[in-house]
Structures are given as C-alpha cells and as structure tokens.
Design a protein around this motif. Structure first.
Motif, mmCIF file in Angstrom:
data_model
loop_
_atom_site.group_PDB
_atom_site.id
_atom_site.type_symbol
_atom_site.label_atom_id
_atom_site.label_comp_id
_atom_site.label_asym_id
_atom_site.label_seq_id
_atom_site.Cartn_x
_atom_site.Cartn_y
_atom_site.Cartn_z
ATOM 1 N N GLU A 271 5.905 36.310 10.983
ATOM 2 C CA GLU A 271 5.284 36.494 12.309
ATOM 3 C C GLU A 271 5.240 35.180 13.092
ATOM 4 O O GLU A 271 4.758 35.137 14.222
ATOM 5 N N GLY A 272 5.713 34.084 12.492
ATOM 6 C CA GLY A 272 5.746 32.802 13.183
ATOM 7 C C GLY A 272 4.510 31.942 13.017
ATOM 8 O O GLY A 272 4.369 30.930 13.693
ATOM 9 N N ARG A 273 3.622 32.326 12.119
ATOM 10 C CA ARG A 273 2.411 31.528 11.876
ATOM 11 C C ARG A 273 2.669 30.511 10.765
ATOM 12 O O ARG A 273 3.247 30.860 9.726
ATOM 13 N N PRO A 274 2.221 29.267 10.940
ATOM 14 C CA PRO A 274 2.386 28.286 9.861
ATOM 15 C C PRO A 274 1.538 28.657 8.651
ATOM 16 O O PRO A 274 0.370 29.011 8.792
ATOM 17 N N VAL A 275 2.156 28.620 7.462
ATOM 18 C CA VAL A 275 1.425 28.949 6.233
ATOM 19 C C VAL A 275 1.318 27.757 5.285
ATOM 20 O O VAL A 275 0.436 27.740 4.437
ATOM 21 N N ALA A 276 2.180 26.774 5.418
ATOM 22 C CA ALA A 276 2.108 25.589 4.553
ATOM 23 C C ALA A 276 2.808 24.427 5.241
ATOM 24 O O ALA A 276 3.771 24.617 5.991
ATOM 25 N N MET A 277 2.295 23.213 4.957
ATOM 26 C CA MET A 277 2.893 22.013 5.522
ATOM 27 C C MET A 277 2.779 20.880 4.522
ATOM 28 O O MET A 277 1.756 20.742 3.846
ATOM 29 N N ALA A 278 3.832 20.098 4.407
ATOM 30 C CA ALA A 278 3.813 18.915 3.545
ATOM 31 C C ALA A 278 4.483 17.773 4.284
ATOM 32 O O ALA A 278 5.416 17.984 5.062
ATOM 33 N N GLN A 279 3.994 16.556 4.038
ATOM 34 C CA GLN A 279 4.539 15.372 4.696
ATOM 35 C C GLN A 279 4.558 14.226 3.696
ATOM 36 O O GLN A 279 3.644 14.079 2.888
ATOM 37 N N ARG A 280 5.597 13.405 3.768
ATOM 38 C CA ARG A 280 5.718 12.259 2.868
ATOM 39 C C ARG A 280 6.348 11.099 3.621
ATOM 40 O O ARG A 280 7.407 11.239 4.231
ATOM 41 N N GLU A 281 5.692 9.951 3.558
ATOM 42 C CA GLU A 281 6.250 8.748 4.169
ATOM 43 C C GLU A 281 7.307 8.148 3.252
ATOM 44 O O GLU A 281 7.292 8.363 2.045
ATOM 45 N N PHE A 282 8.226 7.392 3.852
ATOM 46 C CA PHE A 282 9.188 6.632 3.064
ATOM 47 C C PHE A 282 9.158 5.178 3.531
ATOM 48 O O PHE A 282 8.636 4.857 4.589
ATOM 49 N N ARG A 283 9.699 4.311 2.704
ATOM 50 C CA ARG A 283 9.609 2.868 2.944
ATOM 51 C C ARG A 283 10.330 2.429 4.216
ATOM 52 O O ARG A 283 11.378 2.962 4.560
ATOM 53 N N GLN A 284 9.749 1.451 4.855
ATOM 54 C CA GLN A 284 10.366 0.752 5.972
ATOM 55 C C GLN A 284 10.759 -0.621 5.416
ATOM 56 O O GLN A 284 9.904 -1.364 4.940
#
Length: 108
Positions: A18-31
């Motif tokens: 239906e277009g609703r967000p159900v899960a989210m994950a985020q991860r930084e990486f090195r600069q």
C-alpha cells in the motif's frame, strides 16, 4: 524496497504494497581523508553497507528477499561516484577508491 546511497551513509526503506513504510535501516561508512581537501570512500565498504541495510530492513519487517516485488535505487549528483569504478571481477576489490562530490581534488 528503496535503497539510498548518500554521501556518508547507506539506507534501505521497505514499503508495504500500500506504499506505507514498514522498516528502515541506515549505516554510515568511513570518510577517508588522504590529503587536505581530499575525501575518499572504499567502494567495497559502500557495497557492504548497502547490502547490510537491505538485509536489516528485511529482518525488521520479517520479510524474505524473494517477497520484495520492486526495488528502487535513486541516483543523483549528491551521492558518491562509486558506480563507475573499474572492478576486477565480481565480487572482487575495486581498482580505485571513490572520490565523492565533496572532495576538492579537482580544484586548484
């Protein structure tokens, strides 16, 4: 599932039919800063972070990869320039580091 590759992190958002967000994950990486004004990324680390957030979003939602019916990966000038890097076979190492847009390498 939407995959976002930003300048400093990878993100995955899983949506319902239906277009609703159900899960989210985020991860930084090195600069990496090899010289003043230079910024680099390890393309393999970017790949691993993108794969990791996709797997994490699936785990959070209790969904298996085969259940995903669409994948979106928006591109744009704000992300790192890693897709054009020369690879020595997959999933081997990239020949060069990535120079994202915010590095000053090309400026006098």
């Amino acid at each position: 599932m939407a995959l976002d590759q930003g300048t400093t992190s990878s993100r995955a958002i899983l949506f319902s039919l239906e277009g609703r967000p159900v899960a989210m994950a985020q991860r930084e990486f090195r600069q990496l800063y090899p010289r003043p004004g230079w910024v680099e990324h390890d393309p393999l680390e970017i790949w691993e972070s993108q794969l990791g957030v996709a797997q994490e979003a699936l785990r959070q939602a209790g969904v298996e990869a085969r259940e995903v019916v669409a994948l979106a990966s928006p591109g744009g000038p704000a992300g790192p320039t890693w897709p054009g890097r020369p690879w020595r076979g997959w999933p081997s190492r990239c020949w060069t580091w990535c120079g994202p847009w915010r590095g000053r390498r090309g400026f006098p």
